[in-house]
Scaffold this motif. Structure first.
Motif, PDB file in Angstrom:
ATOM      1  N   CYS A 184      -6.838   2.037   3.887  1.00 42.47           N
ATOM      2  CA  CYS A 184      -6.445   3.390   3.488  1.00 42.47           C
ATOM      3  C   CYS A 184      -7.405   3.949   2.441  1.00 42.47           C
ATOM      4  O   CYS A 184      -7.701   5.139   2.435  1.00 42.47           O
ATOM      5  N   CYS A 226      -4.301   0.029   0.230  1.00 39.59           N
ATOM      6  CA  CYS A 226      -4.985  -1.119   0.817  1.00 39.59           C
ATOM      7  C   CYS A 226      -6.429  -0.717   1.115  1.00 39.59           C
ATOM      8  O   CYS A 226      -6.782   0.462   1.081  1.00 39.59           O
ATOM      9  N   ASP A 229       0.128   4.185   0.953  1.00 38.74           N
ATOM     10  CA  ASP A 229      -0.118   5.057   2.107  1.00 38.74           C
ATOM     11  C   ASP A 229       0.529   4.522   3.376  1.00 38.74           C
ATOM     12  O   ASP A 229       1.313   5.208   4.022  1.00 38.74           O
ATOM     13  N   CYS A 230       0.195   3.282   3.751  1.00 31.12           N
ATOM     14  CA  CYS A 230       0.705   2.765   5.028  1.00 31.12           C
ATOM     15  C   CYS A 230       1.951   1.906   4.837  1.00 31.12           C
ATOM     16  O   CYS A 230       2.633   1.591   5.802  1.00 31.12           O
ATOM     17  N   CYS A 262       0.850  -1.187   0.000  1.00 29.82           N
ATOM     18  CA  CYS A 262       0.000   0.000   0.000  1.00 29.82           C
ATOM     19  C   CYS A 262       0.887   1.239   0.000  1.00 29.82           C
ATOM     20  O   CYS A 262       1.850   1.318   0.764  1.00 29.82           O
TER      21      CYS A 262
HETATM   22 ZN   LIG Z   1      -2.780   1.102   3.584  1.00 31.01          ZN
END
Ligand SMILES: [Zn+2]
Length: 145
Positions: free
Chosen positions: A132, A129, A113-114, A111
């Motif tokens: 997110c 994901c 973002d994370c 992912c």
């Molecule tokens: Zn994520």
């Protein structure tokens, strides 16, 4: 079909392991049509399979990728999309290709973002994901409200 027509339809694509509900741009020869970057990440063209050290393994295409090149007057290009899950390793796959494949598969599961490596491939459109993506959507709605 005009690929600039943004009207999309929901379809289900089976990649050999998972049924994906996704948006396609219509159907051609009974196969869902995706624009560039819109197909589920577990579907690859023949040349993408080859780059990953895979071959279609006798499977029929499950979808079509239709796009135009950036050059003016470029022809519409139609590529058949095959399931990564049903593909087989090229008999001649080199160790380097195997490494490239596992890197490519890992990249599809990370992912943006994370940064967590998920058990599933994240969508090519967002590279996020589920968690997110939900959070991002919730933020959009808050901004709009
Ligand atoms: Zn994520």
């Amino acid at each position: 079909m005009n690929p600039r027509n943004r009207k999309q339809q929901i379809t289900r694509v089976f990649d050999g392991r998972t049924h994906h509900a996704c948006l396609c741009r219509g159907f051609r020869d009974g196969l869902p049509v995706f624009g560039w970057g819109e197909a589920p990440s577990t579907l690859l063209t023949k040349s993408q399979l080859r780059d990953a050290g895979l071959r279609p393994n006798g499977q029929d295409p499950v979808a079509l990728l239709v796009f135009r090149h950036v050059k003016p007057y470029a022809h519409e290009t139609v590529a058949e999309l095959f399931s990564v899950e049903r593909a087989a390793l090229k008999r001649t796959a080199t160790p380097a290709q195997l490494v490239a494949l596992s890197r490519a598969m890992d990249a599809r599961r990370v992912c943006v973002d994370c940064g967590v490596v998920q058990e599933y491939c994240v969508p090519t459109s967002t590279r996020q994901c589920g968690t997110c993506e939900d959070a991002a959507l919730a933020n959009q709605w808050e901004v709009a409200a």
